[in-house]
Design a protein around this motif. Structure first.
Motif, PDB file in Angstrom:
ATOM      1  N   HIS A   5       0.810  -1.220   0.000  1.00 37.21           N
ATOM      2  CA  HIS A   5       0.000   0.000   0.000  1.00 37.21           C
ATOM      3  C   HIS A   5       0.842   1.268   0.000  1.00 37.21           C
ATOM      4  O   HIS A   5       2.050   1.226   0.180  1.00 37.21           O
ATOM      5  CB  HIS A   5      -0.923   0.003   1.225  1.00 37.21           C
ATOM      6  CG  HIS A   5      -1.833  -1.178   1.254  1.00 37.21           C
ATOM      7  ND1 HIS A   5      -3.044  -1.202   0.594  1.00 37.21           N
ATOM      8  CD2 HIS A   5      -1.695  -2.395   1.829  1.00 37.21           C
ATOM      9  CE1 HIS A   5      -3.622  -2.381   0.778  1.00 37.21           C
ATOM     10  NE2 HIS A   5      -2.822  -3.124   1.520  1.00 37.21           N
ATOM     11  N   LEU A   6       0.144   2.378  -0.146  1.00 40.63           N
ATOM     12  CA  LEU A   6       0.771   3.680  -0.004  1.00 40.63           C
ATOM     13  C   LEU A   6       1.028   3.965   1.467  1.00 40.63           C
ATOM     14  O   LEU A   6       0.256   3.544   2.327  1.00 40.63           O
ATOM     15  CB  LEU A   6      -0.138   4.768  -0.577  1.00 40.63           C
ATOM     16  CG  LEU A   6      -0.396   4.680  -2.083  1.00 40.63           C
ATOM     17  CD1 LEU A   6      -1.608   5.511  -2.455  1.00 40.63           C
ATOM     18  CD2 LEU A   6       0.831   5.143  -2.848  1.00 40.63           C
ATOM     19  N   HIS A  30      -4.015   4.142  -7.372  1.00 40.67           N
ATOM     20  CA  HIS A  30      -3.996   3.084  -6.360  1.00 40.67           C
ATOM     21  C   HIS A  30      -5.306   3.034  -5.584  1.00 40.67           C
ATOM     22  O   HIS A  30      -5.864   1.952  -5.364  1.00 40.67           O
ATOM     23  CB  HIS A  30      -2.827   3.272  -5.400  1.00 40.67           C
ATOM     24  CG  HIS A  30      -2.818   2.287  -4.263  1.00 40.67           C
ATOM     25  ND1 HIS A  30      -2.476   0.969  -4.424  1.00 40.67           N
ATOM     26  CD2 HIS A  30      -3.156   2.430  -2.952  1.00 40.67           C
ATOM     27  CE1 HIS A  30      -2.585   0.328  -3.259  1.00 40.67           C
ATOM     28  NE2 HIS A  30      -2.993   1.202  -2.341  1.00 40.67           N
ATOM     29  N   CYS A  34      -7.855   0.121  -4.362  1.00 41.82           N
ATOM     30  CA  CYS A  34      -7.597  -0.258  -2.977  1.00 41.82           C
ATOM     31  C   CYS A  34      -8.568   0.431  -2.014  1.00 41.82           C
ATOM     32  O   CYS A  34      -8.361   1.592  -1.641  1.00 41.82           O
ATOM     33  CB  CYS A  34      -6.162   0.104  -2.594  1.00 41.82           C
ATOM     34  SG  CYS A  34      -5.763  -0.363  -0.903  1.00 41.82           S
ATOM     35  N   CYS A  37      -6.840   1.970   1.349  1.00 45.29           N
ATOM     36  CA  CYS A  37      -6.146   3.257   1.245  1.00 45.29           C
ATOM     37  C   CYS A  37      -7.134   4.382   0.932  1.00 45.29           C
ATOM     38  O   CYS A  37      -6.967   5.515   1.379  1.00 45.29           O
ATOM     39  CB  CYS A  37      -5.056   3.213   0.185  1.00 45.29           C
ATOM     40  SG  CYS A  37      -3.569   2.338   0.719  1.00 45.29           S
TER      41      CYS A  37
HETATM   42 ZN   LIG Z   1      -3.723   0.517  -0.533  1.00 44.32          ZN
END
Ligand SMILES: [Zn+2]
Length: 227
Positions: A5-6, A30, A34, A37
Motif C-alpha cells: 500500500h501507499l 492506487h 484499494c 487506502c
Molecule cells: Zn492501498
C-alpha cells in the motif's frame, strides 16, 4: 485487495494537496484499486478542513480532490465531464480491450488514448516503456510493459522510484507485487523485478532524483505527526 500500500505520509500529503502531479496520479490510481487506502485517505481529507490546511503548503485547489473522488464514485460515467486534472475529456473507445479496461479510470483519462496508441519504445527485449508527459518537474512518469518471465535490468538512475502494478505481477528481493500493489524502491537496494509468468506486467512508474519525492512531504509532515 492489494497487499502493498501507499504510506500514510503519502496519503496525508495527497489529502493536503502537496504532492507533485506524477505522484498524485499514482495515488489516485492506487485508491481506485484499494478500498483500504481510499478509506484512509478520506479520513485524512476529513481532517483537512481544520488541521491540514493550516500546515500544508499551497498545492492543488481544494476542489481538485473532491472532483477526483466524485469521479471515483462514478466510474461508469461517460466522457465529456469536467476533468480533475484540467485536461481535455478523454475519448472513450467503443471497444475497450481488456488491457485498456484494466487501467484505472483516472489514469485512462490522463492518457486520453488507448495504450496501443502511446509511443512505446523497446528498452530491452521483452521490456517496453512509454513516457507520459506530466507537470512533474524532474519527475519522470512512464508506463512499463514487461513480458512474462522477463527480468528488468537493475536501475542506475540513482533516485527513488514508485511503481504501481496495473496488470500481471512481478517479484524482486522485496517480495511479490500484483495488480494494485505499490512499491517505493530505493535503487541502492536490490531492485531487479522479474515479471510473473502468464500475462504481461503493465506498471505505472515514476522516478526521480534522490529525495525529490520525499522532500516536499517531509517538510510539513513532521509538525503534523507531533499532534
Ligand atoms: Zn492501498
Amino acid at each position: 485487495m492489494p497487499a502493498h500500500h501507499l504510506s500514510d505520509e503519502i496519503l496525508m500529503a495527497y489529502a493536503a494537496g502537496s504532492l507533485p502531479e506524477p505522484l498524485s496520479l499514482v495515488v489516485v490510481s492506487h485508491v481506485t484499486l484499494c478500498p483500504a487506502c481510499r478509506a484512509q485517505m478520506e479520513t485524512y481529507e476529513a481532517l483537512g478542513g481544520s488541521l491540514i490546511e493550516e500546515i500544508a503548503p499551497v498545492g492543488l485547489p481544494d476542489s481538485a480532490l473532491s472532483d477526483i473522488f466524485a469521479r471515483l464514485d462514478d466510474e461508469a460515467s461517460g466522457p465529456g465531464e469536467a476533468d480533475p486534472w484540467g485536461r481535455a475529456p478523454a475519448r472513450t473507445p467503443a471497444d475497450h480491450r481488456s488491457v485498456d479496461g484494466s487501467v484505472p479510470r483516472p489514469l485512462r483519462d490522463y492518457l486520453g488514448q488507448d495504450l496501443s496508441a502511446l509511443n512505446w519504445r523497446s528498452v530491452i527485449r521483452g521490456v517496453e516503456e512509454a513516457e507520459i508527459a506530466l507537470d512533474g518537474g524532474e519527475v519522470r512518469t512512464r508506463l512499463m510493459r514487461i513480458q512474462p518471465g522477463v527480468a528488468v535490468p537493475k536501475h542506475t538512475h540513482g533516485g527513488e522510484e514508485v511503481t504501481l502494478v496495473l496488470t500481471g505481477g512481478y517479484s524482486d528481493a522485496g517480495g511479490h507485487y500484483a495488480r494494485g500493489d505499490v512499491q517505493v524502491a530505493d535503487p541502492t537496494v536490490d531492485h531487479q523485478p522479474v515479471a510473473d509468468p502468464g500475462e504481461p506486467c503493465l506498471c505505472l512508474v515514476i522516478s526521480d532524483a534522490p529525495l525529490k519525492l520525499t522532500g516536499p512531504i517531509g517538510r510539513w509532515l513532521n509538525p503534523f505527526i507531533t499532534y
